[in-house]
Design a protein around this motif. Structure first.
Motif, PDB file in Angstrom:
ATOM      1  N   UNK A   1      -3.450   5.774   7.534  1.00 56.75           N
ATOM      2  CA  UNK A   1      -2.382   6.352   6.710  1.00 56.75           C
ATOM      3  C   UNK A   1      -1.019   5.820   7.131  1.00 56.75           C
ATOM      4  N   UNK A   2      -0.812   5.653   8.433  1.00 49.20           N
ATOM      5  CA  UNK A   2       0.454   5.121   8.931  1.00 49.20           C
ATOM      6  C   UNK A   2       0.631   3.674   8.502  1.00 49.20           C
ATOM      7  N   UNK A   3      -0.454   2.907   8.566  1.00 50.71           N
ATOM      8  CA  UNK A   3      -0.389   1.512   8.134  1.00 50.71           C
ATOM      9  C   UNK A   3      -0.056   1.428   6.648  1.00 50.71           C
ATOM     10  N   UNK A   4      -0.690   2.293   5.839  1.00 46.67           N
ATOM     11  CA  UNK A   4      -0.452   2.281   4.402  1.00 46.67           C
ATOM     12  C   UNK A   4       0.961   2.744   4.061  1.00 46.67           C
ATOM     13  N   UNK A   5       1.569   3.556   4.924  1.00 49.66           N
ATOM     14  CA  UNK A   5       2.908   4.076   4.653  1.00 49.66           C
ATOM     15  C   UNK A   5       3.991   3.016   4.789  1.00 49.66           C
ATOM     16  N   UNK A   6       3.676   1.889   5.453  1.00 54.00           N
ATOM     17  CA  UNK A   6       4.661   0.847   5.659  1.00 54.00           C
ATOM     18  C   UNK A   6       5.491   1.038   6.913  1.00 54.00           C
TER      19      UNK A   6
ATOM     20  N   UNK B   1      -3.614  15.308  -8.533  1.00 50.32           N
ATOM     21  CA  UNK B   1      -2.611  15.565  -7.495  1.00 50.32           C
ATOM     22  C   UNK B   1      -1.247  15.239  -8.083  1.00 50.32           C
ATOM     23  N   UNK B   2      -0.443  16.262  -8.310  1.00 54.19           N
ATOM     24  CA  UNK B   2       0.860  16.067  -8.941  1.00 54.19           C
ATOM     25  C   UNK B   2       1.959  15.772  -7.925  1.00 54.19           C
ATOM     26  N   UNK B   3       1.668  16.023  -6.644  1.00 54.50           N
ATOM     27  CA  UNK B   3       2.662  15.720  -5.618  1.00 54.50           C
ATOM     28  C   UNK B   3       1.968  15.703  -4.266  1.00 54.50           C
ATOM     29  N   UNK B   4       2.438  14.836  -3.381  1.00 52.72           N
ATOM     30  CA  UNK B   4       2.031  14.937  -1.969  1.00 52.72           C
ATOM     31  C   UNK B   4       3.231  14.635  -1.089  1.00 52.72           C
ATOM     32  N   UNK B   5       3.176  15.129   0.113  1.00 50.10           N
ATOM     33  CA  UNK B   5       4.316  15.050   1.024  1.00 50.10           C
ATOM     34  C   UNK B   5       3.817  14.875   2.450  1.00 50.10           C
ATOM     35  N   UNK B   6       4.457  13.963   3.198  1.00 50.61           N
ATOM     36  CA  UNK B   6       4.077  13.707   4.594  1.00 50.61           C
ATOM     37  C   UNK B   6       5.304  13.784   5.484  1.00 50.61           C
ATOM     38  N   UNK B   7       5.112  14.351   6.673  1.00 55.74           N
ATOM     39  CA  UNK B   7       6.179  14.462   7.659  1.00 55.74           C
ATOM     40  C   UNK B   7       5.958  13.393   8.735  1.00 55.74           C
ATOM     41  N   UNK B   8       6.824  12.364   8.739  1.00 55.14           N
ATOM     42  CA  UNK B   8       6.693  11.248   9.674  1.00 55.14           C
ATOM     43  C   UNK B   8       7.766  11.288  10.764  1.00 55.14           C
ATOM     44  N   UNK B   9       8.385  12.443  10.960  1.00 57.22           N
ATOM     45  CA  UNK B   9       9.500  12.544  11.912  1.00 57.22           C
ATOM     46  C   UNK B   9       9.075  12.174  13.332  1.00 57.22           C
TER      47      UNK B   9
ATOM     48  N   UNK C   1       0.793  -1.231   0.000  1.00 61.60           N
ATOM     49  CA  UNK C   1       0.000   0.000   0.000  1.00 61.60           C
ATOM     50  C   UNK C   1       0.818   1.270   0.000  1.00 61.60           C
ATOM     51  N   UNK C   2       2.023   1.247   0.635  1.00 61.24           N
ATOM     52  CA  UNK C   2       2.819   2.474   0.694  1.00 61.24           C
ATOM     53  C   UNK C   2       3.309   2.921  -0.667  1.00 61.24           C
ATOM     54  N   UNK C   3       3.294   2.001  -1.664  1.00 58.93           N
ATOM     55  CA  UNK C   3       3.763   2.347  -2.996  1.00 58.93           C
ATOM     56  C   UNK C   3       2.623   2.614  -3.974  1.00 58.93           C
ATOM     57  N   UNK C   4       1.383   2.457  -3.524  1.00 52.78           N
ATOM     58  CA  UNK C   4       0.215   2.673  -4.384  1.00 52.78           C
ATOM     59  C   UNK C   4      -0.290   4.095  -4.182  1.00 52.78           C
ATOM     60  N   UNK C   5       0.281   5.036  -4.932  1.00 57.12           N
ATOM     61  CA  UNK C   5      -0.016   6.456  -4.723  1.00 57.12           C
ATOM     62  C   UNK C   5      -1.495   6.760  -4.927  1.00 57.12           C
ATOM     63  N   UNK C   6      -2.117   6.142  -5.929  1.00 54.66           N
ATOM     64  CA  UNK C   6      -3.523   6.423  -6.193  1.00 54.66           C
ATOM     65  C   UNK C   6      -4.403   6.008  -5.017  1.00 54.66           C
ATOM     66  N   UNK C   7      -4.137   4.825  -4.472  1.00 52.96           N
ATOM     67  CA  UNK C   7      -4.907   4.334  -3.331  1.00 52.96           C
ATOM     68  C   UNK C   7      -4.725   5.241  -2.114  1.00 52.96           C
ATOM     69  N   UNK C   8      -3.489   5.671  -1.878  1.00 55.12           N
ATOM     70  CA  UNK C   8      -3.214   6.535  -0.733  1.00 55.12           C
ATOM     71  C   UNK C   8      -3.885   7.892  -0.883  1.00 55.12           C
ATOM     72  N   UNK C   9      -3.887   8.428  -2.094  1.00 54.45           N
ATOM     73  CA  UNK C   9      -4.476   9.745  -2.323  1.00 54.45           C
ATOM     74  C   UNK C   9      -5.971   9.746  -2.040  1.00 54.45           C
TER      75      UNK C   9
END
Length: 289
Positions: A180-185, A222-230, A134-142
């Protein structure tokens, strides 16, 4: 002299305008306009059947005086219904040297995901659940992010790959944040480091909102998305260190930055993904292996 001052001031103003245009400009949109853009994007992205994406994950951490910076880049092609995926991934260290490199193909077969991975000059095959990549499926995550973004606002206009976009910033919270965290891997990585499910649930409850930014064009793509997981990665690392007996007196691991971004392109333009014959002939690994 007065004329020279006026000319200098005008020239400086022109230079500043040029630089501000190149770095992204501010945008004035009220809440209703932002909601309309998000609604249009939900509709547009729901109709996407294939796309390309470049994922970049930057992670900086330190252990005492030792600092490690890594950048993971994955170029991904995805087709939906049935799911097909092709990915080339590489990891670079802070000195510019190449770390791990991997090629992966995946296809949906009878409700499962058949994956083929090429690493260390060898092909491996394995059956997975459909959501395991799931973390690599951008369409699903969006779809998840667009439907659950909160406290959003338009923060600027920027050009992504030659297309003008509006940058929308907001947060993901509650159950959507956990998904979202689960999908991020990230959660899977935490479990591999010894973090228990109970510890993960406690971290979700203790975390604040998950910051997210999306760059959306006039057509709703959506041409780009960005998440801060720090913050999340620091909590995971603290839990992992505790799981192996690390104490506060020991040297701790400090997460300086964990950022994930996806740059998306080629909407509905990705052709059939062909899996190499040598991958198809690879031995299928079982969980025990």
């Amino acid at each position: 002299m007065s004329g020279n001052r006026k000319f200098f001031a005008a020239a400086m103003a022109a230079i500043l305008m040029i630089f501000s245009a190149g770095c992204g400009s501010t945008v004035q949109m009220d809440t209703a306009e932002v909601e309309a853009l998000l609604a249009k994007s939900q509709e547009t992205m729901a109709a996407v059947e294939s796309m390309a994406a470049e994922m970049t994950m930057e992670m900086d951490m330190s252990l005492g005086d030792e600092v490690m910076e890594t950048t993971t880049v994955a170029n991904i092609l995805t087709r939906q219904n049935p799911l097909q995926m092709q990915m080339d991934m590489s990891v670079k260290m802070e000195d510019g040297s190449e770390g791990q490199q991997m090629k992966l193909y995946a296809e949906e077969v009878d409700g499962k995901l058949m994956t083929y991975m090429y690493s260390a000059d060898t092909w491996y095959a394995q059956t997975m659940e459909l959501g395991d990549l799931g973390q690599y499926n951008a369409e699903q995550n969006l779809e998840l992010y667009l439907n659950n973004i909160e406290s959003f606002q338009a923060s600027g206009e920027e050009t992504i790959n030659g297309t003008e976009t509006t940058k929308i910033e907001g947060v993901i919270s509650g159950d959507a944040m956990e998904e979202a965290i689960l999908e991020s891997g990230v959660a899977e990585s935490a479990v591999s480091m010894g973090v228990t499910e109970e510890q993960l649930q406690a971290m979700y409850a203790d975390m604040g909102d998950l910051p997210i930014a999306m760059w959306i064009d006039a057509e709703g793509y959506v041409l780009k998305y960005e998440m801060d997981l720090t913050e999340l990665m620091q909590k995971i690392m603290d839990a992992a260190m505790g799981a192996v007996g690390q104490t506060e007196a020991d040297v701790s691991v400090s997460i300086k930055k964990t950022m994930i971004s996806m740059v998306c392109s080629d909407f509905n333009a990705v052709g059939e993904i062909t899996i190499p014959a040598e991958a198809k002939s690879a031995k299928v690994l079982t969980v025990e292996e």
